[in-house]
Design a protein around this motif. Structure first.
Motif, PDB file in Angstrom:
ATOM      1  N   GLU A   1       0.886  -1.207  -0.029  1.00 61.06           N
ATOM      2  CA  GLU A   1       0.015  -0.019  -0.167  1.00 61.06           C
ATOM      3  C   GLU A   1       0.967   1.209   0.072  1.00 61.06           C
ATOM      4  O   GLU A   1       1.850   1.513   0.879  1.00 61.06           O
ATOM      5  N   TYR A   2       0.682   2.227  -0.999  1.00 62.36           N
ATOM      6  CA  TYR A   2       1.476   3.378  -1.020  1.00 62.36           C
ATOM      7  C   TYR A   2       1.379   4.079   0.085  1.00 62.36           C
ATOM      8  O   TYR A   2       2.039   5.015   0.418  1.00 62.36           O
TER       9      TYR A   2
ATOM     10  N   GLY B   1       4.643   7.770   0.057  1.00 61.21           N
ATOM     11  CA  GLY B   1       5.051   6.444   0.164  1.00 61.21           C
ATOM     12  C   GLY B   1       4.952   5.714   1.762  1.00 61.21           C
ATOM     13  O   GLY B   1       5.349   4.660   1.971  1.00 61.21           O
TER      14      GLY B   1
ATOM     15  N   SER C   1      10.469   2.849   0.899  1.00 59.83           N
ATOM     16  CA  SER C   1      10.026   3.828  -0.057  1.00 59.83           C
ATOM     17  C   SER C   1      10.352   5.118   0.355  1.00 59.83           C
ATOM     18  O   SER C   1       9.974   6.452  -0.015  1.00 59.83           O
TER      19      SER C   1
ATOM     20  N   LYS D   1       4.875   7.397  -6.583  1.00 62.45           N
ATOM     21  CA  LYS D   1       3.911   6.514  -6.875  1.00 62.45           C
ATOM     22  C   LYS D   1       4.334   5.631  -7.872  1.00 62.45           C
ATOM     23  O   LYS D   1       4.302   4.236  -8.025  1.00 62.45           O
TER      24      LYS D   1
ATOM     25  N   TYR E   1       7.473   3.569  -6.888  1.00 63.10           N
ATOM     26  CA  TYR E   1       6.859   2.416  -5.839  1.00 63.10           C
ATOM     27  C   TYR E   1       6.372   1.284  -6.750  1.00 63.10           C
ATOM     28  O   TYR E   1       6.865   0.122  -6.294  1.00 63.10           O
ATOM     29  N   PHE E   2       5.499   1.269  -7.430  1.00 69.55           N
ATOM     30  CA  PHE E   2       4.908   0.165  -8.280  1.00 69.55           C
ATOM     31  C   PHE E   2       5.674  -0.280  -9.225  1.00 69.55           C
ATOM     32  O   PHE E   2       5.688  -1.661  -9.449  1.00 69.55           O
TER      33      PHE E   2
END
Length: 499
Positions: A49-50, A55, A171, A181, A184-185
């Motif tokens: 979960e961001y 982050g 993060s 974001k 992050y992904f």
């Protein structure tokens, strides 16, 4: 005990040291997943979960394994709870009793665990901010309520949830350089690809892993999931076994088909997360879990003609000391007892890859016959060279036709010219070993004979050429410049002028 003092290391500096063992995000996640597998979980769900911003979200790992009671959870959350010298259960992946803590700490500053066994819940929480503030090994008996509210239920009688937040390492949450974001992904995508490779044998058996509800699909480096037209062209070598310190090691070599057998999609898929060049080499498995891959482990260099070779090596957890597996379970060191066997196997199958890449031949793995020469290829690797030197194919039919129709003197000069072409080929010129000035005693005999032939030809055309001028002329030839003036003069005086 009399004569001794019981000391306890300060908590804050030890914790910080443990955070810097050298985990990458994917190896840290894999280490936590190992614990779930050791608990006989058949389903492991990961959630990333961001968060609302910067982050500052969480990582959640949930499994349906056997769970832990209060005492077992306390032990699991204690630093160094397991002696790596103790005998472990067959197929157990853990070793040091450190993975849950060190892997979690490498991702974030707080790790909460809630576990159910026989329908009874137990919980614990490490918060490194608290540890650092007091410099004490303070472990919360209860998970903070704000976290409990976010946790899913553990269905059934057993299972475990690991929840990691304050993601300052994963993060960079709470810092001025927190991950955006999309980055992050993208990181989660790399973790997915890593887990699909590391656990591919288990995923293709009876293990289910999801990331954000999306199931992982095992990626087999030996291409068992490719279309039949490709699979049937894979050379699967003879399964071999030997012992290291009395413990069994099993080796299964594979040589993949020539790249021309793949379409663009299949070729990219077969290249895996590293690409073809980086995937060649040994694949070391411990209890069916991949430890290290795409590496010749110091026995050979990586070159494109060996891209087709992937060799599976399996050992049991009882051999951990022999292979010096590290705490992250992501690197090993080859035992001395294994080096000769692995080097011999590697050399044999690298030769098959070379044949396929250069000549498109397919040799049976057990064949002892000489390789088929690709008579229409103009270049080939010199098997007498240790440096990957390329030579012209002297069996080419066009070349043989030319040589059959010229006189002996022209033949001699023509062959000399072919030697010069070989010396000047770009592939040979840029081999690093050829650029280093050589000593007289290490001078290659073939190169020396060629030097003498060229010197004789130059003197035929100009018998009065001074020695200095002859040396200068020879040093203009590719690869002769590394011989050095003094050595050149000695060879000319001994084998040409005084002949």
């Amino acid at each position: 005990m009399d004569g001794t003092i019981h000391t306890q290391p300060a908590a804050a500096p030890v914790i910080q040291a443990l955070r810097n063992i050298g985990y990458k995000s994917q190896t840290a996640i894999a280490d936590i997943v190992d614990n779930s597998i050791d608990a006989h979980a058949s389903a492991i769900d990961l959630k990333f979960e961001y968060g609302d911003c910067d982050g500052d979200g969480y990582i959640l790992i949930k499994d349906n394994g056997s769970g832990m009671d209060n005492d077992e959870l306390q032990k699991a959350m204690t630093i160094g709870s397991k002696d790596p010298r103790e005998e472990r259960d067959k197929n157990e992946l853990g070793r040091f009793g450190m993975g849950l803590k060190t892997a979690s700490f490498s991702l974030g500053k707080r790790v909460s665990v809630i576990s159910k066994k026989n329908g009874i819940l137990s919980e614990r929480c490490w918060d490194l901010d608290l540890v650092s503030e007091h410099n004490k090994w303070y472990l919360f008996k209860k998970v903070p309520e704000v976290i409990l509210q976010q946790l899913p239920n553990i269905e059934g009688e057993s299972g475990t949830i690991v929840y990691i937040d304050k993601l300052d390492r994963f993060s960079k949450a709470g810092t001025s350089s927190s991950l955006k974001k999309n980055s992050y992904f993208a990181k989660i995508k790399r973790i997915r690809e890593y887990l699909e490779l590391v656990y591919h044998l288990l995923l293709n058996d009876n293990l289910s892993i999801t990331i954000n509800t999306n199931p992982l699909n095992g990626w087999d480096p030996f291409l068992s999931d490719m279309p039949e037209a490709i699979r049937e062209k894979i050379i699967e070598g003879e399964k071999q076994a030997f012992r290291v310190n009395g413990k069994r090691v099993i080796v299964r070599p594979y040589v993949l088909p020539h790249p021309s057998n793949f379409n663009s999609t299949e070729f990219a898929q077969a290249g895996g997360i590293k690409g073809w060049r980086e995937q060649q080499g040994f694949y070391i498995y411990r209890e069916n879990r991949l430890v290290t891959f795409g590496d010749w482990l110091g026995l050979f260099k990586k070159e494109s003609i060996y891209d087709l070779v992937r060799i599976r090596v399996d050992f049991l957890n009882a051999s951990d000391d022999d292979w010096k597996i590290d705490i992250k379970k992501s690197s090993i060191s080859i035992p001395e007892e294994a080096k000769e066997n692995l080097e011999s196997i590697g050399r044999f199958y690298r030769q098959i890859s070379q044949d396929i890449m250069l000549y498109r031949t397919k040799r049976a793995s057990g064949s002892q016959t000489k390789r088929a020469i690709g008579t229409l290829n103009t270049w080939e690797l010199d098997n007498d060279s240790n440096h990957g030197k390329y030579v012209l194919n002297r069996l080419h039919p066009i070349l043989n036709e030319i040589l059959a129709n010229i006189d002996d003197e022209t033949t001699k000069q023509f062959k000399l010219y072919l030697n010069l072409i070989e010396l000047g080929s770009p592939m040979n010129l840029f081999e690093m070993e050829h650029l280093i000035q050589c000593e007289e005693e290490s001078f290659d005999l073939k190169l020396k004979n060629l030097l003498v032939l060229i010197a004789e030809e130059l003197l035929k055309k100009n018998p009065d050429m001074p020695l200095d001028e002859l040396v200068e002329s020879l040093m203009l030839f590719p690869q002769f410049e590394t011989i050095g003036r003094i050595v050149l003069e000695k060879i000319i005086l001994k084998d040409v002028i005084n002949d």
